[in-house]
Design a protein around this motif. Structure first.
Motif, PDB file in Angstrom:
ATOM      1  N   GLU A 245       3.818  -3.576 -13.004  1.00 54.82           N
ATOM      2  CA  GLU A 245       2.380  -3.557 -12.724  1.00 54.82           C
ATOM      3  C   GLU A 245       1.580  -3.924 -13.969  1.00 54.82           C
ATOM      4  OE1 GLU A 245      -1.121  -0.373 -12.045  1.00 54.82           O
ATOM      5  OE2 GLU A 245       0.814   0.141 -11.154  1.00 54.82           O
ATOM      6  N   TYR A 246       1.975  -3.378 -15.113  1.00 57.42           N
ATOM      7  CA  TYR A 246       1.275  -3.685 -16.359  1.00 57.42           C
ATOM      8  C   TYR A 246       1.305  -5.182 -16.656  1.00 57.42           C
ATOM      9  CZ  TYR A 246       0.623  -4.525 -21.287  1.00 57.42           C
ATOM     10  OH  TYR A 246       0.213  -5.067 -22.475  1.00 57.42           O
ATOM     11  N   ILE A 247       2.467  -5.789 -16.521  1.00 56.53           N
ATOM     12  CA  ILE A 247       2.611  -7.219 -16.836  1.00 56.53           C
ATOM     13  C   ILE A 247       1.752  -8.064 -15.902  1.00 56.53           C
ATOM     14  CG2 ILE A 247       4.226  -9.160 -16.797  1.00 56.53           C
ATOM     15  CD1 ILE A 247       6.401  -7.027 -17.657  1.00 56.53           C
ATOM     16  N   LEU A 248       1.872  -7.807 -14.621  1.00 51.51           N
ATOM     17  CA  LEU A 248       1.120  -8.612 -13.655  1.00 51.51           C
ATOM     18  C   LEU A 248      -0.384  -8.378 -13.770  1.00 51.51           C
ATOM     19  CD1 LEU A 248       3.447  -8.241 -10.536  1.00 51.51           C
ATOM     20  CD2 LEU A 248       3.354 -10.122 -12.188  1.00 51.51           C
ATOM     21  N   THR A 249      -0.768  -7.116 -14.004  1.00 52.42           N
ATOM     22  CA  THR A 249      -2.183  -6.805 -14.179  1.00 52.42           C
ATOM     23  C   THR A 249      -2.739  -7.510 -15.407  1.00 52.42           C
ATOM     24  OG1 THR A 249      -1.899  -4.640 -13.160  1.00 52.42           O
ATOM     25  CG2 THR A 249      -3.845  -4.936 -14.520  1.00 52.42           C
ATOM     26  N   VAL A 275       2.647  -3.902  -5.963  1.00 51.09           N
ATOM     27  CA  VAL A 275       3.345  -2.993  -6.882  1.00 51.09           C
ATOM     28  C   VAL A 275       2.501  -1.753  -7.136  1.00 51.09           C
ATOM     29  CG1 VAL A 275       4.298  -2.748  -9.205  1.00 51.09           C
ATOM     30  CG2 VAL A 275       4.602  -4.886  -7.954  1.00 51.09           C
ATOM     31  N   PHE A 276       1.196  -1.942  -7.282  1.00 49.42           N
ATOM     32  CA  PHE A 276       0.272  -0.827  -7.482  1.00 49.42           C
ATOM     33  C   PHE A 276       0.368   0.170  -6.328  1.00 49.42           C
ATOM     34  CE2 PHE A 276      -3.963   0.828  -6.382  1.00 49.42           C
ATOM     35  CZ  PHE A 276      -4.251   1.567  -7.509  1.00 49.42           C
ATOM     36  N   GLY A 279       3.564   2.125  -6.411  1.00 52.31           N
ATOM     37  CA  GLY A 279       3.516   3.171  -7.433  1.00 52.31           C
ATOM     38  C   GLY A 279       2.673   4.345  -7.004  1.00 52.31           C
ATOM     39  N   GLN A 280       1.580   4.089  -6.312  1.00 51.28           N
ATOM     40  CA  GLN A 280       0.736   5.178  -5.820  1.00 51.28           C
ATOM     41  C   GLN A 280       1.486   6.045  -4.812  1.00 51.28           C
ATOM     42  OE1 GLN A 280      -1.642   5.404  -8.098  1.00 51.28           O
ATOM     43  NE2 GLN A 280      -3.212   5.710  -6.566  1.00 51.28           N
ATOM     44  N   ARG A 281       2.256   5.408  -3.944  1.00 52.00           N
ATOM     45  CA  ARG A 281       3.038   6.183  -2.967  1.00 52.00           C
ATOM     46  C   ARG A 281       4.078   7.045  -3.677  1.00 52.00           C
ATOM     47  NH1 ARG A 281       2.731   1.309   0.091  1.00 52.00           N
ATOM     48  NH2 ARG A 281       4.754   0.637  -0.707  1.00 52.00           N
ATOM     49  N   ALA A 282       4.654   6.517  -4.764  1.00 53.68           N
ATOM     50  CA  ALA A 282       5.677   7.260  -5.486  1.00 53.68           C
ATOM     51  C   ALA A 282       5.110   8.498  -6.154  1.00 53.68           C
ATOM     52  CB  ALA A 282       6.330   6.363  -6.535  1.00 53.68           C
ATOM     53  N   ARG A 299      -9.153  -0.703 -14.199  1.00 53.63           N
ATOM     54  CA  ARG A 299      -9.315  -2.104 -14.594  1.00 53.63           C
ATOM     55  C   ARG A 299      -8.550  -3.017 -13.667  1.00 53.63           C
ATOM     56  NH1 ARG A 299      -7.945  -4.451 -20.547  1.00 53.63           N
ATOM     57  NH2 ARG A 299      -9.916  -3.450 -21.031  1.00 53.63           N
ATOM     58  N   PHE A 300      -7.340  -2.596 -13.231  1.00 51.99           N
ATOM     59  CA  PHE A 300      -6.564  -3.437 -12.328  1.00 51.99           C
ATOM     60  C   PHE A 300      -7.322  -3.688 -11.030  1.00 51.99           C
ATOM     61  CE2 PHE A 300      -4.044  -3.232  -8.440  1.00 51.99           C
ATOM     62  CZ  PHE A 300      -3.518  -4.507  -8.475  1.00 51.99           C
ATOM     63  N   LEU A 301      -7.840  -2.632 -10.422  1.00 53.44           N
ATOM     64  CA  LEU A 301      -8.543  -2.796  -9.155  1.00 53.44           C
ATOM     65  C   LEU A 301      -9.782  -3.677  -9.328  1.00 53.44           C
ATOM     66  CD1 LEU A 301      -8.248   0.799  -7.703  1.00 53.44           C
ATOM     67  CD2 LEU A 301      -7.094  -1.262  -6.909  1.00 53.44           C
ATOM     68  N   GLU A 302     -10.491  -3.503 -10.441  1.00 55.65           N
ATOM     69  CA  GLU A 302     -11.663  -4.345 -10.676  1.00 55.65           C
ATOM     70  C   GLU A 302     -11.259  -5.812 -10.782  1.00 55.65           C
ATOM     71  OE1 GLU A 302     -13.181  -2.601 -14.198  1.00 55.65           O
ATOM     72  OE2 GLU A 302     -14.284  -1.018 -13.154  1.00 55.65           O
ATOM     73  N   SER A 303     -10.172  -6.094 -11.490  1.00 55.58           N
ATOM     74  CA  SER A 303      -9.709  -7.479 -11.640  1.00 55.58           C
ATOM     75  C   SER A 303      -9.290  -8.057 -10.299  1.00 55.58           C
ATOM     76  CB  SER A 303      -8.533  -7.536 -12.623  1.00 55.58           C
ATOM     77  OG  SER A 303      -8.919  -7.071 -13.876  1.00 55.58           O
TER      78      SER A 303
END
Length: 321
Positions: A245-249, A275-276, A279-282, A299-303
């Motif tokens: 998630e970090y890489i793709l974000t 992927v986000f 991760g939230q489900r996990a 920041r991810f959701l805003e992007s």
């Protein structure tokens, strides 16, 4: 293990107060892993030992440094970065021979030996570097990274170091030198047989080339190349959802600020969002953890939403959000 070495009683056993503190910190560590930051902070606070006691002072300082390390990381997860920096700075003072000025290399206490101590020192300095850079203190971040690099012990550590080096290097105006630094990081990772971090270094180098092309108004295929390198780094990260998630974000964010056409970015943004959500489900079931994750990932959701807006939802799959 290192606390027991520093503070045994006359029978060679760990005193009950130390044993209780260690158990509380182990529980705090597990709460932090589960993103339950409130529980982590509470348990770490309960583990603090008074320095004016009959316990061995080195063991007391190590326990209290561990407590501050956990608390500082929890503050960072909650986006309370100024508090994180202050707390982690106080942790440094407990593992150092004397209070640290935040600029020079500190002299650490001699009793800090073994894998547990290495991990404690590594976590304090790498997390301090991260929070310092988040509040814009590049000098403190660089000083912390300078210490942290001596305590890398695993590929995951090398990944974290490379991420923070990238955050620091990206502030430089000399992009050619930054690209050389990432090339050196790639060679270092390959020499260690660490393809995951070699791929990450290639991704960062592609970001630098993208920024250079955008700055010079000579944009060609740098945007697509950067997104391709991000995909390769995400594949190399395997099943580690947070790293993927970090890489793709990061790729989506860099594309957005460097004028890559939104329709080019959208497939990567959608993959990142998938992927986000996974991760939230996990992490379901931890209320404070969910809240911390929401703050950490805003920041991810805003992007992602900005990318959808720019493309007006006009994708080949019917505008899937």
């Amino acid at each position: 293990e290192w606390v027991q070495r520093e503070g045994p009683d006359t029978d060679g056993e760990m005193p009950s107060a130390l044993e209780t503190a260690v158990k509380l910190l182990q529980q705090a560590q597990q709460a932090l892993i589960a993103y339950d930051t409130a529980a982590a902070i509470m348990l770490a606070a309960r583990a603090v030992l008074p320095e004016e006691s009959e316990l061995e002072i080195g063991a007391v300082r190590t326990v209290n440094a561990w407590s501050r390390q956990i608390t500082g990381i929890a503050y960072a997860v909650e986006n309370r970065n100024h508090e994180a920096v202050a707390t982690l700075r106080s942790a440094v003072d407990l593992v150092a021979e004397q209070p640290w000025n935040g600029r020079s290399r500190p002299k650490l206490r001699e009793g800090l030996v073994g894998e547990g101590a290495r991990y404690l020192v590594w976590e304090i300095f790498i997390r301090l570097a991260e929070s310092a850079l988040d509040i814009g203190d590049a000098e403190l971040g660089a000083a912390a990274l300078d210490v942290a690099q001596d305590y890398v012990g695993t590929p995951l550590d090398r990944y974290s170091l490379l991420v923070q080096r990238a955050a620091l290097l990206m502030r430089s105006a000399d992009l050619a030198e930054v690209e050389k630094a990432f090339a050196a990081s790639e060679e270092e990772a390959q020499a260690a047989g660490d393809e995951e971090n070699a791929a990450l270094a290639r991704f960062y180098a592609s970001v630098v080339r993208l920024r250079a092309a955008n700055r010079a108004a000579t944009m060609g295929g740098e945007g697509q190349d950067m997104l391709d390198r991000a995909g390769e780094a995400a594949e190399a990260a395997g099943g580690n959802l947070r790293q993927v998630e970090y890489i793709l974000t990061s790729a989506v964010w860099q594309a957005a600020i460097n004028a890559v056409p939104p329709e080019t970015v959208l497939p990567v943004a959608r993959r990142a969002f998938d992927v986000f959500r996974e991760g939230q489900r996990a992490m379901a079931g931890y209320d404070s953890g969910q809240e911390a994750a929401r703050r950490e990932r805003r920041r991810f959701l805003e992007s992602y939403l900005d990318t959808l807006y720019e493309t007006d939802g006009s994708a080949t799959d019917g505008g899937r959000p």
